[in-house]
Motif scaffolding. Sequence first.
Motif, mmCIF file in Angstrom:
data_model
loop_
_atom_site.group_PDB
_atom_site.id
_atom_site.type_symbol
_atom_site.label_atom_id
_atom_site.label_comp_id
_atom_site.label_asym_id
_atom_site.label_seq_id
_atom_site.Cartn_x
_atom_site.Cartn_y
_atom_site.Cartn_z
ATOM 1 N N GLY B 185 0.987 -0.995 -0.059
ATOM 2 C CA GLY B 185 -0.384 -0.486 0.378
ATOM 3 C C GLY B 185 0.638 1.160 0.073
ATOM 4 N N ARG B 188 3.609 5.437 -5.695
ATOM 5 C CA ARG B 188 4.251 5.573 -6.479
ATOM 6 C C ARG B 188 5.601 6.499 -5.906
ATOM 7 N NH1 ARG B 188 1.890 6.713 -10.650
ATOM 8 N NH2 ARG B 188 1.792 5.179 -11.725
ATOM 9 N N THR B 487 -0.050 -6.174 -11.944
ATOM 10 C CA THR B 487 0.303 -5.619 -11.210
ATOM 11 C C THR B 487 -0.073 -3.759 -10.854
ATOM 12 O OG1 THR B 487 2.524 -6.644 -11.261
ATOM 13 C CG2 THR B 487 2.565 -4.580 -10.375
ATOM 14 N N ARG B 488 -0.436 -3.672 -9.531
ATOM 15 C CA ARG B 488 -1.111 -1.958 -9.228
ATOM 16 C C ARG B 488 0.042 -0.886 -9.736
ATOM 17 N NH1 ARG B 488 -0.443 1.157 -5.029
ATOM 18 N NH2 ARG B 488 1.246 -0.654 -3.774
ATOM 19 N N ASP B 489 -0.242 -0.225 -10.820
ATOM 20 C CA ASP B 489 0.369 0.919 -11.179
ATOM 21 C C ASP B 489 1.030 1.780 -10.107
ATOM 22 O OD1 ASP B 489 -2.346 0.715 -13.640
ATOM 23 O OD2 ASP B 489 0.028 0.007 -13.705
ATOM 24 N N ASP B 490 0.297 2.385 -9.387
ATOM 25 C CA ASP B 490 1.166 3.387 -8.156
ATOM 26 C C ASP B 490 1.650 2.603 -7.412
ATOM 27 O OD1 ASP B 490 -2.009 4.417 -6.471
ATOM 28 O OD2 ASP B 490 -1.200 2.492 -7.410
ATOM 29 N N THR B 528 8.857 1.214 -16.742
ATOM 30 C CA THR B 528 6.755 1.142 -16.865
ATOM 31 C C THR B 528 7.575 0.236 -15.686
ATOM 32 O OG1 THR B 528 7.072 1.935 -18.742
ATOM 33 C CG2 THR B 528 5.246 1.032 -17.242
ATOM 34 N N SER B 530 5.447 -1.744 -13.720
ATOM 35 C CA SER B 530 3.730 -2.805 -13.556
ATOM 36 C C SER B 530 4.165 -3.882 -14.956
ATOM 37 C CB SER B 530 2.931 -1.849 -13.237
ATOM 38 O OG SER B 530 2.634 -1.064 -14.903
#
Lengths: 321, 559, 257
Positions: B185, B188, B487-490, B528, B530
Amino acid sequence: MSTLVFLEHHGDELLKGSLGVLSKAATLGDAEVAGVVLGSGVRGLADQAGKFGAAKVYVADDAQLEAPLPQPRVDVLAQLVRDKEIDTVLFGNSVLGADVAAGLAARLDAGLNWDLADLVQQNGKLVGKRPALQDSVYVDVGWKSEPRIALFRSGSFDPTEVGGSADVEDVTVALEDFSTSARMVDQAHEESEGPSIEDAPVIVAGGRGLGGPENFTLVEELAKSLGGAVGATRAVVDAGWYPYSTQVGQTGKTVSPKLYIACGISGAIQHKVGMQSSGVIVAINKDSNAPIFEFSDLGVVGDLHEVVPKLTELVKARKAS
Amino acid sequence: MTKPADFPPPFRAADYIAAPSDPPEERIDVGVLIVGAGPAGLACAIRLGQLLEDAPELRERLGEVPVAILEKGKQAGSHLLSGAVVNPRALRRLFKGRKRLDEMPFYGPVDHESVYFLTKQNALRIPAPPTMKNDGNYVASLSRLGRWLAEQAEEAGVMLLPETAAEKLLISDGRARGVRTGDKGSGRDGQPLGNFEPGSDLVAKVTVLAEGTQGHLTGVALDRFGLAGENPQVWALGVKEVWKVARPLDRVIHTMGWPLRPSAKYREFGGSFIYPMGEDMLTLGMVVGLDYRDVELSVHDLLQELKTHPLVRKLLEGGERVEWGAKTIPEGGFLALPKELHAPGLLICGDGAGLVNVPALKGIHYAIESGALAAEAAFASLQRGQTPATPGALSSYDDALKRSFVWKDLYEVRNMRPAFGRGFVLGGALAGAMTASKGRFPRRDLELERDVDVDLIRTDRAKSYPAPDGKLTFDKLSSVFASGNKTRDDQPNHIVIRRDVAEDVAHLWERMCPAQVYEATETGVDVTPSNCVQCGAITAKGGRLTPPEGGSGPEYKLT
Amino acid sequence: MKIAVCVKQVPEGHSRIDPETKRLDRSGEGALNGFDANAVEEALRLKDATGAGEVVLISLGPAKAQDALRKALAMGADRSVLVTDDAASGSDLVATSYTLAKALEREHADLVLFGQQAGDSDGAVLWAAVADRLRLPVVSQAAEVTHADGKLTVKRQTEFGYDVIEAPLPAVVAVSDAINEPRYPSLKGIMGAKSKPQETVSLSDLGVESDRAGEQGSRTEVYALNDPPPRGDSKKIEDDGNGAQAILDFLAEKRLV
């Protein structure tokens, strides 16, 4: 066949979705199609229903029905279906419609097929067409008993005005205690920023082809002119051009607006899975080989910096006239 | 010409070492902690479960959770990828008296095999080199095998903790104490998001690192405990696909030659494999050593090119791709093994230790055997009441490994891979001599050169990569999708890398990465993260992969 | 406050429909339905706010659905009840809502929560049917829920904006995914989940008659699988100054503007 169409309204107007279902019902067989309108001070809406194919409109007009809450409507509809021996009840999808349809199914122990894109007569049976697995397959679904309840995807049918008027019949309203225990305190408070991306009927989305964050104004203007929301691809959100809450795609939001306009978006599968079941897809991209052209309904190979502002002007002009 | 070694990543092993710091009520204590639910880790877990069955007192002493195994993927198998043709030897020993081979999830024994030397249009059948004979071996999906092994481990009472990354090695008083798991959690920029959940200290009496290729904590441990051997490790990158096919394949196929250029100028060492998976599926992959020189080389695109060869195209006709994945393979073999594979409170197994026999293309049974031997060493040490953290307490692991078939096999073929650094023809001759002499030739061992030290060249190789048609050949992004990666981007960027690199290095990375993580820009390279399928190639070629948030990355099922 | 959360396990990864049964193939790996995680999270928050209570998970599915339940237990739910019975397979909305209602009746929860839809779109609209059987007020699309003095105040998201609705407890609420960000289970939570009570019950344990469940108890059926209708001809044109007009005409023709 005795068909009843749930006609939802907002303010003084019947919802386009409900009228679309009504128009569809009218094509389904030669039985009479009835509509039902529920609310407070809604008798005037019955006329509208007549124009779109209803031979008869039941009106349940009662102060207790003023707020758009589902459970009192289930009470009235259940009684009506029983009294008039209605065998088919149709709903257009909406927050209210879905709750009423499902409540009614439980009340009557009646089969409910939802998320239908179409309904046809096939081999003497009523068959619903239900898209599944991200619209890659269509399932034929049916009912084993009557009454049959169907809930259609929003925007499945266009309302067709056929003219005509309907007989109006008032129905009695008798409500259960538990149905009236929920109470509307404050209704339909508008959100200040325009439709959210999940509910928007139109989305205009921008990708790397925009060239820079400042060009998102082009996307915003077009969205505004169409009454829609702004979407973004993963690439531009990663680059910080637009917020994550607007990201459409596999790791963002999945949307299915009536219209999706993709500006400068290549159409990689990660994006595609988030918007592929949109009603109509228009793509503008200067790369003729961009994958998005393989699944868009209309593709324009060109410079979005020219096409998009021009389109915005044309839309505004059309709306003004 | 530049080389990746000119731009070392800003990675400090010390950042990934810590003393236990959680207060006692938050700290989690387990008996034996295994990092990585791959074949080595799961074999270790299963063997420990077996041994503890007959040692109730020790089991009691180890507490509520005698054996725990961490897995950074979504579930066991999510990050497992291999060919694979498995030598059942180690599985037989592990499950002796408990499970038969026919109860294990194999796709069948190897009945026939062929080796081809490919040219652009032709396939010349050549005799299989003796090191590559596969009689008695079985075709498997490592991911599927991993899931099955995980079930066995759970039945044996082991606690499996998926979606959990081991971020730091806990060390105090010069001894390994366990690991600290990664936070979840974070945004970025590393800032905590609304549902931020900090990692925990997982303290154990014995920590077993079974992280696979480019193991994160393995690298940290080798450094911290001074375990690195004389030669650096070297790697190959494998990219593979699983296909549903119209006609069953009746044999195991290996190819060499086209589309690789094995001469000393290009140093493209490797080949392809095509294995049947039952009646209606097959898997094919391309494996290339990361000591290649051409900046334009892309293993993913070589695989796409391979599929256009008449031999391969025919096999795939009427079929459809169902999965894609990529992973590195440690290729240094015996010469690149660490000095020792144990330290106070610590054991290292499997691919993370480099236990791979490159000429035979085998590593899975070594992983399993090393995991079982590690379990036996840990058990013995705990049984004796000896603190495994005492220096030397776990040395019986190295002893056992040296007496095992793992050591013998690796020693015999120790110079083959380095030989091929000198080109195919000379390498082939050298390899032939090594086989004939059972490893006694050459007398003086060859040396390995780091992948990052290889001088780069640039050709127009990319011109012949096929344009993706979405049916036979595919682009990288749709392949990343086919790996199940969501995969979660942020998240924070988990790849430690210098951004301001020379154009050739940026370009090298852009081509090399099968998942399109890197993009050469005017000022260097963009990342990138993710997209990353955690294959580890970047660590071999100038960056450093660390584990992202647990549960990220590919979700392999059939690789 | 006792809160029951209805959760389900949905197929993971690439879903497929079994051509024989014409239903979703659930034989592969499954995961907790993403939208249900929002419901579990909301239940945990409401329980934390009152300082006491219990969060119980209710699910209907095959035996291996226990895995999905374990994840929700790891988040902090207190116990789970899985209704698993071969006779329940193939249940449609009528049958599923009947069975779930029976399972919920045993619990006498103050609040029943649902996630707003299922990833496999089999569970959408379930809450309203269950609420009717339980004869409880229902509010859906909840973007915010507050609780005070035995009453709930719910912000419901609709096409027209948001409503504020009050409902007395006991009630049924379906939460939208905008309501919260589900927490990650802590390692202790994951490890502790295994020792939480996980009950399995059969249809007869619940008093569900065999003709009210499964295919027998369903009032809808599946006939066949077809290819989707073609999207219609995809048109691609070069912009030579008239691109915008072409788009406008196209939109007008489709009555989108």
